[in-house]
Scaffold this active site. Structure first.
Site, PDB file in Angstrom:
ATOM      1  N   HIS A  49       0.810  -1.218   0.000  1.00  0.00           N
ATOM      2  CA  HIS A  49       0.000   0.000   0.000  1.00  0.00           C
ATOM      3  C   HIS A  49       0.845   1.270   0.000  1.00  0.00           C
ATOM      4  CE1 HIS A  49      -3.810  -2.054   0.306  1.00  0.00           C
ATOM      5  NE2 HIS A  49      -3.357  -2.776   1.311  1.00  0.00           N
ATOM      6  N   GLN A 151      -0.402 -13.787   4.116  1.00  0.00           N
ATOM      7  CA  GLN A 151      -1.555 -13.104   4.686  1.00  0.00           C
ATOM      8  C   GLN A 151      -2.850 -13.813   4.318  1.00  0.00           C
ATOM      9  OE1 GLN A 151       0.166  -8.661   4.042  1.00  0.00           O
ATOM     10  NE2 GLN A 151      -1.947  -8.779   4.734  1.00  0.00           N
ATOM     11  N   GLU A 153      -6.623 -12.971   4.379  1.00  0.00           N
ATOM     12  CA  GLU A 153      -7.412 -11.741   4.519  1.00  0.00           C
ATOM     13  C   GLU A 153      -8.678 -11.754   3.663  1.00  0.00           C
ATOM     14  OE1 GLU A 153      -4.821  -8.500   3.495  1.00  0.00           O
ATOM     15  OE2 GLU A 153      -3.660  -9.724   2.109  1.00  0.00           O
ATOM     16  N   ALA A 178      -8.231  -5.575   8.089  1.00  0.00           N
ATOM     17  CA  ALA A 178      -9.027  -4.634   7.297  1.00  0.00           C
ATOM     18  C   ALA A 178      -9.682  -5.327   6.106  1.00  0.00           C
ATOM     19  CB  ALA A 178      -8.159  -3.469   6.837  1.00  0.00           C
ATOM     20  N   ASP A 179      -8.876  -6.046   5.320  1.00  0.00           N
ATOM     21  CA  ASP A 179      -9.431  -6.743   4.160  1.00  0.00           C
ATOM     22  C   ASP A 179     -10.345  -7.887   4.583  1.00  0.00           C
ATOM     23  OD1 ASP A 179      -8.313  -5.480   1.716  1.00  0.00           O
ATOM     24  OD2 ASP A 179      -6.404  -5.993   2.634  1.00  0.00           O
TER      25      ASP A 179
END
Length: 267
Positions: A49, A151, A153, A178-179
């Site tokens: 990001h 990850q 997610e 978050a995801d």
């Protein structure tokens, strides 16, 4: 140069030790070095990001190298060419985003290993990781010192978690709050009770499988909760958020009506 490759971050994970980290999104070697002097066990240098180029990642690895804080690189995605570049510049620990299936997990493991165990391209003479060909037996040593984290997610990844955990070469699984909350139908609400329940059970499943469990929590109470659930590599802040909140808080001392700290969510 008869150097023995070591990875203190991986060694501590294998012992089950808890390691506290910080997310680096500012993209500068200067800020990375400041963070490295603070005493965090690990520093996530974010290429997903944050707008980091491969050169930016390289310079930040150089900046933190003299210090005890261990760098973890998160590239924008887990393609074989990008993994090769990140490993060649000297990353020993990778956090790969959006790994949804066991097949994807096996592919990224293969991308980190030299033949005959994988498909990583050979270029040690131009790689910082091998000290430009000066580390003897680099290819024979490197597999043991690499640490690969993936990850989870998404709902798909959760459904496949046990199969991902069975993949040899995966050292740890990081829950992306978050995801994950968005994928479960609770966007921008990682604190929802159902999301929290799933995070807790996922962390416990990861640890029960003998893998390390990771998390990012910018709220201290959430970080403490994840540690209590068994997460053993937890990032407790993001440099850009801490910086902006410190600026806002300082300004609020001198200008009325200005907002104070905003750290509330997960990321």
């Amino acid at each position: 140069m008869n150097a023995l490759l070591t990875n203190p971050f991986k060694e501590r994970l294998c012992k089950g030790e808890v390691q506290i980290g910080l997310w680096l999104s500012s993209t500068t070697a200067y800020m990375a070095e400041i963070a490295a002097t603070s005493g965090y066990d690990w520093l996530l240098i974010d290429g997903e990001h944050a707008p980091n180029t491969i050169q930016d990642l390289y310079h930040q690895l150089q900046a933190v190298a003299p210090y005890a804080s261990q760098p973890v690189i998160r590239p924008v995605e887990g393609s074989k060419p990008l993994i090769k570049q990140v490993l060649d510049i000297g990353a020993q620990t990778l956090l790969l985003p959006m790994v949804d299936t066991a097949d994807q997990a096996r592919q990224v493991v293969s991308a980190t290993r030299y033949p005959p165990y994988g498909e990583r391209g050979v270029g040690a003479s131009v790689a910082r990781a091998a000290r430009w060909g000066r580390i003897e037996n680099y290819m024979a040593q490197v597999n043991d010192s690499l640490c690969l984290l993936v990850q989870v997610e998404s709902k798909t990844a959760l459904d496949n978690l046990d199969k991902i955990l069975d993949v040899q070469g995966i050292d740890g699984v990081f829950i992306g709050p978050a995801d994950l909350s968005a994928s479960l139908g609770y966007p921008d609400n990682a604190g929802h009770l159902e999301v929290q329940r799933i995070i807790e059970t996922s962390i416990r499943r990861i640890r029960d499988a003998g893998k390390a469990a990771g998390f990012l929590a910018v709220a201290p109470d959430m970080a403490q909760q994840c540690l209590a659930w068994g997460a053993n590599f937890v990032a407790v802040g993001v440099d850009t958020m801490l910086y902006s909140d410190a600026l806002d808080q300082r300004l609020a001392m001198f200008k009325s009506g200005k907002n104070g700290p905003r750290i509330k969510g997960s990321y």
